[in-house]
Design a protein around this motif. Structure first.
Motif, PDB file in Angstrom:
ATOM      1  N   VAL A 257       0.841  -1.209   0.000  1.00 41.19           N
ATOM      2  CA  VAL A 257       0.000   0.000   0.000  1.00 41.19           C
ATOM      3  C   VAL A 257       0.871   1.252   0.000  1.00 41.19           C
ATOM      4  CG1 VAL A 257      -1.685   1.333   1.333  1.00 41.19           C
ATOM      5  CG2 VAL A 257      -1.940  -1.155   1.129  1.00 41.19           C
ATOM      6  N   LEU A 258       1.857   1.299   0.892  1.00 42.36           N
ATOM      7  CA  LEU A 258       2.705   2.485   0.986  1.00 42.36           C
ATOM      8  C   LEU A 258       3.505   2.703  -0.301  1.00 42.36           C
ATOM      9  CD1 LEU A 258       4.115   2.324   4.634  1.00 42.36           C
ATOM     10  CD2 LEU A 258       1.955   3.257   3.803  1.00 42.36           C
ATOM     11  N   ASP A 259       3.957   1.613  -0.916  1.00 44.58           N
ATOM     12  CA  ASP A 259       4.697   1.748  -2.169  1.00 44.58           C
ATOM     13  C   ASP A 259       3.815   2.346  -3.256  1.00 44.58           C
ATOM     14  OD1 ASP A 259       7.165   1.241  -3.668  1.00 44.58           O
ATOM     15  OD2 ASP A 259       5.955  -0.191  -4.793  1.00 44.58           O
ATOM     16  N   ALA A 260       2.559   1.926  -3.304  1.00 42.76           N
ATOM     17  CA  ALA A 260       1.627   2.493  -4.292  1.00 42.76           C
ATOM     18  C   ALA A 260       1.372   3.971  -4.009  1.00 42.76           C
ATOM     19  CB  ALA A 260       0.314   1.707  -4.278  1.00 42.76           C
ATOM     20  N   VAL A 261       1.259   4.341  -2.733  1.00 42.53           N
ATOM     21  CA  VAL A 261       1.072   5.752  -2.381  1.00 42.53           C
ATOM     22  C   VAL A 261       2.301   6.557  -2.799  1.00 42.53           C
ATOM     23  CG1 VAL A 261       0.797   7.377  -0.457  1.00 42.53           C
ATOM     24  CG2 VAL A 261      -0.494   5.230  -0.465  1.00 42.53           C
ATOM     25  N   HIS A 262       3.493   6.012  -2.564  1.00 48.52           N
ATOM     26  CA  HIS A 262       4.723   6.709  -2.944  1.00 48.52           C
ATOM     27  C   HIS A 262       4.786   6.946  -4.447  1.00 48.52           C
ATOM     28  CE1 HIS A 262       8.909   7.791  -3.368  1.00 48.52           C
ATOM     29  NE2 HIS A 262       9.126   6.726  -4.125  1.00 48.52           N
ATOM     30  N   ARG A 263       4.408   5.956  -5.227  1.00 43.55           N
ATOM     31  CA  ARG A 263       4.439   6.118  -6.678  1.00 43.55           C
ATOM     32  C   ARG A 263       3.427   7.156  -7.150  1.00 43.55           C
ATOM     33  NH1 ARG A 263       2.672   1.628  -8.493  1.00 43.55           N
ATOM     34  NH2 ARG A 263       2.850   0.162  -6.746  1.00 43.55           N
ATOM     35  N   ALA A 264       2.285   7.239  -6.463  1.00 41.65           N
ATOM     36  CA  ALA A 264       1.269   8.219  -6.843  1.00 41.65           C
ATOM     37  C   ALA A 264       1.604   9.623  -6.331  1.00 41.65           C
ATOM     38  CB  ALA A 264      -0.095   7.783  -6.304  1.00 41.65           C
ATOM     39  N   PRO A 266       4.908  11.169  -4.821  1.00 42.44           N
ATOM     40  CA  PRO A 266       6.323  10.987  -4.437  1.00 42.44           C
ATOM     41  C   PRO A 266       6.803  11.909  -3.315  1.00 42.44           C
ATOM     42  CG  PRO A 266       6.084  11.103  -6.831  1.00 42.44           C
ATOM     43  CD  PRO A 266       4.755  11.503  -6.253  1.00 42.44           C
ATOM     44  N   SER A 267       6.132  13.010  -3.063  1.00 43.22           N
ATOM     45  CA  SER A 267       6.595  13.946  -2.033  1.00 43.22           C
ATOM     46  C   SER A 267       6.165  13.551  -0.624  1.00 43.22           C
ATOM     47  CB  SER A 267       6.075  15.359  -2.335  1.00 43.22           C
ATOM     48  OG  SER A 267       4.656  15.388  -2.269  1.00 43.22           O
ATOM     49  N   VAL A 268       5.280  12.568  -0.503  1.00 45.36           N
ATOM     50  CA  VAL A 268       4.782  12.149   0.804  1.00 45.36           C
ATOM     51  C   VAL A 268       5.881  11.415   1.572  1.00 45.36           C
ATOM     52  CG1 VAL A 268       3.151  10.614   1.977  1.00 45.36           C
ATOM     53  CG2 VAL A 268       2.382  12.049   0.089  1.00 45.36           C
ATOM     54  N   GLU A 269       5.983  11.702   2.871  1.00 44.88           N
ATOM     55  CA  GLU A 269       6.931  11.011   3.739  1.00 44.88           C
ATOM     56  C   GLU A 269       6.227   9.885   4.488  1.00 44.88           C
ATOM     57  OE1 GLU A 269       8.942  13.748   6.293  1.00 44.88           O
ATOM     58  OE2 GLU A 269       9.966  14.762   4.633  1.00 44.88           O
ATOM     59  N   PHE A 270       6.999   8.849   4.825  1.00 45.51           N
ATOM     60  CA  PHE A 270       6.431   7.680   5.499  1.00 45.51           C
ATOM     61  C   PHE A 270       7.173   7.429   6.810  1.00 45.51           C
ATOM     62  CE2 PHE A 270       5.716   7.243   0.985  1.00 45.51           C
ATOM     63  CZ  PHE A 270       4.362   6.957   0.927  1.00 45.51           C
ATOM     64  N   VAL A 360      -5.824   6.192   1.135  1.00 46.20           N
ATOM     65  CA  VAL A 360      -4.789   7.044   1.724  1.00 46.20           C
ATOM     66  C   VAL A 360      -4.543   8.266   0.851  1.00 46.20           C
ATOM     67  CG1 VAL A 360      -2.341   7.173   2.358  1.00 46.20           C
ATOM     68  CG2 VAL A 360      -3.680   5.149   2.965  1.00 46.20           C
ATOM     69  N   CYS A 361      -4.416   8.065  -0.454  1.00 44.76           N
ATOM     70  CA  CYS A 361      -4.148   9.177  -1.375  1.00 44.76           C
ATOM     71  C   CYS A 361      -5.287  10.201  -1.372  1.00 44.76           C
ATOM     72  CB  CYS A 361      -3.923   8.656  -2.784  1.00 44.76           C
ATOM     73  SG  CYS A 361      -2.353   7.773  -3.020  1.00 44.76           S
ATOM     74  N   GLU A 362      -6.510   9.712  -1.354  1.00 47.52           N
ATOM     75  CA  GLU A 362      -7.647  10.636  -1.374  1.00 47.52           C
ATOM     76  C   GLU A 362      -7.666  11.519  -0.137  1.00 47.52           C
ATOM     77  OE1 GLU A 362     -11.038   8.147  -1.933  1.00 47.52           O
ATOM     78  OE2 GLU A 362     -10.679   7.872  -4.093  1.00 47.52           O
ATOM     79  N   LEU A 363      -7.324  10.973   0.998  1.00 51.02           N
ATOM     80  CA  LEU A 363      -7.273  11.785   2.220  1.00 51.02           C
ATOM     81  C   LEU A 363      -6.133  12.798   2.151  1.00 51.02           C
ATOM     82  CD1 LEU A 363      -7.980   9.399   5.243  1.00 51.02           C
ATOM     83  CD2 LEU A 363      -9.391  11.276   4.410  1.00 51.02           C
ATOM     84  N   LEU A 364      -4.984  12.391   1.623  1.00 48.43           N
ATOM     85  CA  LEU A 364      -3.848  13.297   1.531  1.00 48.43           C
ATOM     86  C   LEU A 364      -4.120  14.450   0.571  1.00 48.43           C
ATOM     87  CD1 LEU A 364      -0.936  10.687   1.437  1.00 48.43           C
ATOM     88  CD2 LEU A 364      -1.457  12.247   3.316  1.00 48.43           C
ATOM     89  N   GLU A 365      -4.888  14.187  -0.450  1.00 50.15           N
ATOM     90  CA  GLU A 365      -5.133  15.208  -1.484  1.00 50.15           C
ATOM     91  C   GLU A 365      -6.346  16.074  -1.196  1.00 50.15           C
ATOM     92  OE1 GLU A 365      -3.485  13.522  -5.614  1.00 50.15           O
ATOM     93  OE2 GLU A 365      -5.092  12.288  -4.801  1.00 50.15           O
TER      94      GLU A 365
END
Length: 408
Positions: A257-264, A266-270, A360-365
């Motif tokens: 999941v985190l890898d997919a978020v990173h690819r979508a 890239p500026s997000v930190e984990f 996760v991406c939808e919440l971040l955006e």
């Protein structure tokens, strides 16, 4: 050769889960000393002696009303299950109950003094006496099993004691279908009164095993888990509860999941915490915090925007604690989660890499949606009190007093 190494690694992982780090390290040293081909044979009979041992356990004196004898496995600092046990004892002591703690199968603490010191220093300052297996046991009104191994010891206590099963999860799921699954499942037929963490577990024990149960919820330590200043609000961060040795926390799924978020994005930190993950290849940039002390967790949570917490058996305590610190939670769907969490306070989705990473991406955006979710979740977390859980636990004890049980 590779398959053999993987097999040995899994053996070590399973031994750590079962026997603890200290006992596993001692066994490895012993086997290395013996040399290849001369390792001691596994002794199934010694390891599982407690399963078939029916010798009665004696207690001295007469039981006082409101006295409890808690039977626990040995513990390491940071054990969440033990934290809940000791927290419950602490609250019951404030309500006038008296407790004694019996540690069975000691692997970390070989004497009661060191065990009691670690409980006071790293969990709660309890008044309870501590006894190591084989020591003198006082009579009590209630004998409390706190896990499937301990249930076999509680079964051996005199029938005059009221026998309680403090169940925090459906423990057969901790194992593949095999002997240990069956050993764990069999304990639900012992006739104990169940006090279960949450409605999902209480209902399952009643429906599938005919146990009489009482559900208690979760609480939040509000003095600890609260919103704290965000130092770098311009940086989006995702927290992941990473525990490779605990399959029910779905570490492998979480990494995908985190890898997919990173690819979508890239500026997000984990940020990963819960276990040392240095031995794993993790291709995206991340901060590996390992095991974090309780007092350091609130600030860590408060620096993150979204948390991914996966629970494949009973729900973790982390979602409520994260909510209390102002971090939005993403988790998986399922009755084991939805007995407490809902779409009002968390984003719940199917446990697939695609669905979870999208959530996760939808919440971040979407800052507006995320902040609204955080506000609702924080308000909900403020309504969850451990003192209320203790009151519910006491009601379970009263129900056990009034219930006619047929112990095994």
């Amino acid at each position: 050769m590779l398959n053999s190494l993987i097999y040995r690694a899994r053996q070590v992982r399973d031994l750590i889960r079962r026997d603890g780090v200290a006992s596993t390290a001692k066994m490895i040293v012993q086997r290395v000393r013996f040399g290849p081909g001369q390792w001691p044979r596994a002794d199934i009979f010694a390891h599982f002696d407690f399963v078939s041992n029916a010798s009665p356990l004696a207690v001295r004196g007469s039981a006082e009303l409101g006295s409890l004898l808690w039977v626990i496995p040995d513990f390491s600092i940071g054990s969440g299950g033990h934290l809940n046990i000791f927290r419950t004892i602490f609250h019951l002591e404030s309500m006038g109950y008296q407790s004694t703690i019996l540690i069975v199968g000691p692997t970390v603490h070989l004497d009661a003094v060191s065990a009691r010191r670690d409980i006071a220093d790293h969990f709660f300052p309890l008044k309870a006496d501590v006894v190591i297996e084989g020591g003198d046991l006082p009579a009590a009104e209630f004998a409390v099993a706190t896990g499937w191994q301990t249930a076999y010891f509680v079964r051996r206590f005199p029938s005059s004691l009221k026998k309680i099963y403090f169940a925090q999860d459906f423990e057969p799921y901790f194992y593949p279908m095999g002997s240990e699954y069956i050993f764990a499942e069999n304990t639900y037929h012992f006739g104990f009164f169940g006090i279960a963490a949450g409605d999902w577990l209480a209902e399952r024990l009643e429906r599938d095993y005919g146990m009489k149960t009482r559900a208690v919820g979760f609480g939040v330590e509000h003095d600890r888990y609260r919103p704290l200043p965000r130092r770098e609000p311009h940086i989006k961060r995702v927290f992941f509860y990473a525990r490779p040795p605990t399959p029910r926390r779905a570490f492998e799924l979480g990494l995908l999941v985190l890898d997919a978020v990173h690819r979508a994005l890239p500026s997000v930190e984990f940020v990963l915490a819960g276990w040392n993950t240095a031995d794993y290849r993790i291709p995206f940039p991340h901060l590996d915090c390992g095991t974090v002390g309780l007092d350091e967790l609130p600030d860590l949570y408060a620096q993150c925007d979204v948390a991914l917490v996966l629970s494949l058996t009973n729900l973790s305590l982390l979602p409520l604690e994260l909510m209390g610190c102002g971090c939005a939670v993403v988790s998986n769907t399922g009755a084991n989660v939805e007995w407490l969490l809902s779409e009002e306070i968390a984003v719940l989705t199917e446990p697939t890499p695609e669905a979870l990473s999208r959530a996760v991406c939808e919440l971040l955006e979407n800052d507006e949606r995320r902040m609204a979710l955080i506000a609702r979740a924080e308000a909900f977390a403020k309504t969850q009190h451990w003192s209320n859980v203790a009151v519910a636990f006491e009601a379970g004890l009263q129900s056990a007093r009034e219930t006619s049980l047929c112990a095994a």
